[in-house]
Enzyme design. Structure first.
Site, PDB file in Angstrom:
ATOM      1  N   LYS A  76       0.824  -1.224   0.000  1.00 50.30           N
ATOM      2  CA  LYS A  76       0.000   0.000   0.000  1.00 50.30           C
ATOM      3  C   LYS A  76       0.851   1.264   0.000  1.00 50.30           C
ATOM      4  CE  LYS A  76      -2.115  -1.082   3.869  1.00 50.30           C
ATOM      5  NZ  LYS A  76      -1.705  -2.467   4.094  1.00 50.30           N
ATOM      6  N   THR A  77       1.812   1.298   0.910  1.00 51.69           N
ATOM      7  CA  THR A  77       2.612   2.516   1.054  1.00 51.69           C
ATOM      8  C   THR A  77       3.372   2.827  -0.226  1.00 51.69           C
ATOM      9  OG1 THR A  77       2.851   2.205   3.442  1.00 51.69           O
ATOM     10  CG2 THR A  77       4.485   3.601   2.355  1.00 51.69           C
TER      11      THR A  77
ATOM     12  N   GLU B 163      -3.555   6.136   1.334  1.00 52.97           N
ATOM     13  CA  GLU B 163      -3.315   4.756   1.727  1.00 52.97           C
ATOM     14  C   GLU B 163      -4.488   4.300   2.590  1.00 52.97           C
ATOM     15  OE1 GLU B 163       0.056   2.230   4.215  1.00 52.97           O
ATOM     16  OE2 GLU B 163       0.589   4.119   3.243  1.00 52.97           O
TER      17      GLU B 163
END
Length: 477
Positions: A124-125, A168
């Site tokens: 995600k990051t 995010e």
């Protein structure tokens, strides 16, 4: 700021953040400050994030105390990591000050924007960061909130003038279920966050609830390769939901990966998107990061952005804090830090490092993260450590959890030994730099790995190597 962005709700005009130095919390606090809120906060420890906020005029106290809470605060913002007995939270209850979850604050900031929410058990990051950087390079000036800094402290969030907001989306506590994105990205789905989910079935249900929130004219961008993502796609089929755009190496993928070619610390990626063949550079090593870049490209494509402009802009992303972050080199030994703490993430990062190392040896200092995760995944963590030439395993970093009887880092150590790994348990974290420095010799790569305070060891290992040098003889395991 986009003209369609509404004014801040009353409860976010004078917010007090408990745990303001956290990666997600500090970014939301920064954007609120930029939008005119009178932000205050506290955190248990000093951090670069807290200092960066102070640099922008946000008062941040170190330590938690009821006296830190302004009596006129419009709300108290918390994450799921803040315990119910926190003195500032208790004081807020006494004063009838509303408590706002971090995700609610982020959802409020996304109002009035065209939102892209990036979800998945892993990646995600990186994917969110890639999108934020590439869109900025394209001149779109997006707003964004990311779970890590893009290099310098305080770079994890931005209030842009454009209409796009990239965020995010954290599934760990189900909080991503309140967002309403125009484009939702699902990178992968695995059983994780064992303290909050009892089964993989609950994980699927949570992701289904997340995708149900996509706007009626929006899109779901989802992996065509990852089994968990494919299963989620099957579950969503026939429900009359949003348009689905798949990405991956599968011949059926809408954004299809034709090739990933490692080139030292970068990769050349070729894709087929919208009938157009594109080749672009990913400026970080490893197939999983190249895959994240394709996910970012697919998200932009679903959003209507020109793929031939977005693809080259992705090369501007050169890494986020704690994602294979170089910490330095002393005596011919390179030290790298990574947040990887789930076996899938650990294996991906170790394999990425192998691609760039040649014949160098790989030494790992690993800190298991959470008792619940180690209970369920400790054996898999240990097996992954067999990918290294040697490892040091620290005690479990508890974070917000209480110990579980019988659950120690020995679960990881025993599994690593059974897999044939060279592993050394170290229960005194302060001695780890000395232990690893004695193991190291010129041309080695040392990676500090885990979601806890193992990240602090990188500079200490470098300092120890500077003091003692690296052994250029034969290593004795």
């Amino acid at each position: 700021m986009s003209p369609g962005v509404p004014a801040l709700p009353p409860n976010l005009r004078r917010p007090h953040f408990i745990g303001i130095g956290g990666a997600g919390m500090s970014g939301i606090a920064k954007i609120l400050d930029r939008r005119g809120a009178r932000v205050t906060g506290s955190d248990a420890h000093e951090s670069d994030s807290a200092e960066a906020l102070r640099g922008h005029g946000v008062p941040v106290r170190t330590g938690h105390d009821a006296a830190n809470l302004p009596a006129d605060a419009s709300s108290v913002v918390v994450s799921s990591a803040i315990p119910a007995d926190n003195p500032e939270l208790c004081r807020a209850t006494e004063l009838d000050i509303p408590v706002v979850h971090r995700s609610q604050a982020l959802a409020a900031l996304m109002e009035g924007h065209r939102a892209i929410a990036v979800a998945g058990t892993h990646g995600k990051t990186t994917t969110t960061s890639m999108l934020a950087v590439a869109l900025t390079v394209m001149g779109v000036d997006p707003s964004y909130a990311i779970g890590a800094d893009l290099g310098v402290p305080g770079s994890n969030a931005h209030q842009g003038a454009g209409e796009i907001f990239v965020a995010e989306a954290d599934e760990s506590d189900r909080s991503f279920q309140i967002y309403t994105p125009e484009v939702a990205v699902v990178l992968n789905v695995e059983f994780e966050h064992h303290a909050n989910y009892a089964s993989l079935e609950e994980i699927y249900e949570s992701f289904e609830a997340f995708t149900d929130r996509i706007t009626s004219t929006g899109s779901l961008v989802i992996s065509a390769d990852h089994e968990g993502a494919r299963e989620l796609t099957r579950r969503l089929a026939g429900r009359g939901g949003p348009r689905t755009l798949t990405f991956g190496e599968s011949p059926e993928a809408d954004v299809r990966i034709l090739g990933i070619v490692p080139q030292g610390t970068t990769s050349r990626v070729t894709v087929l998107v919208g009938g157009e063949r594109l080749t672009f550079t990913v400026s970080v090593p490893g197939r999983h990061y190249a895959y994240d870049a394709v996910a970012a490209l697919a998200a932009g494509h679903a959003f209507g952005l020109p793929a031939h402009e977005l693809a080259p802009a992705l090369a501007a992303y050169t890494g986020a804090k704690r994602r294979l972050e170089p910490k330095g080199e002393v005596a011919g030994v390179k030290v790298v830090d990574t947040y990887a703490h789930h076996p899938t993430e650990m294996a991906a990062d170790l394999e990425a490092l192998r691609e760039t190392m040649g014949r160098s040896r790989l030494l790992v200092v690993y800190q298991p993260h959470l008792f619940s995760r180690t209970l369920h995944l400790g054996a898999a963590m240990g097996e992954v450590l067999a990918l290294a030439d040697a490892s040091v395993v620290l005690d479990i970093y508890p974070a917000r959890e209480q110990p579980i009887p019988g659950v120690t880092s020995d679960l990881v150590v025993d599994a690593a030994k059974a897999a044939g790994a060279h592993v050394t348990p170290v229960h005194d974290m302060a001695s780890a730099p000395s232990v690893i420095a004695k193991m190291a010799r010129p041309h080695d790569v040392v990676v500090t790995m885990g979601g806890g305070d193992v990240t602090t060891l990188g500079p200490e290992i470098l300092a120890e190597l500077s003091r003692t040098g690296a052994d250029d003889g034969h290593l004795s395991w």
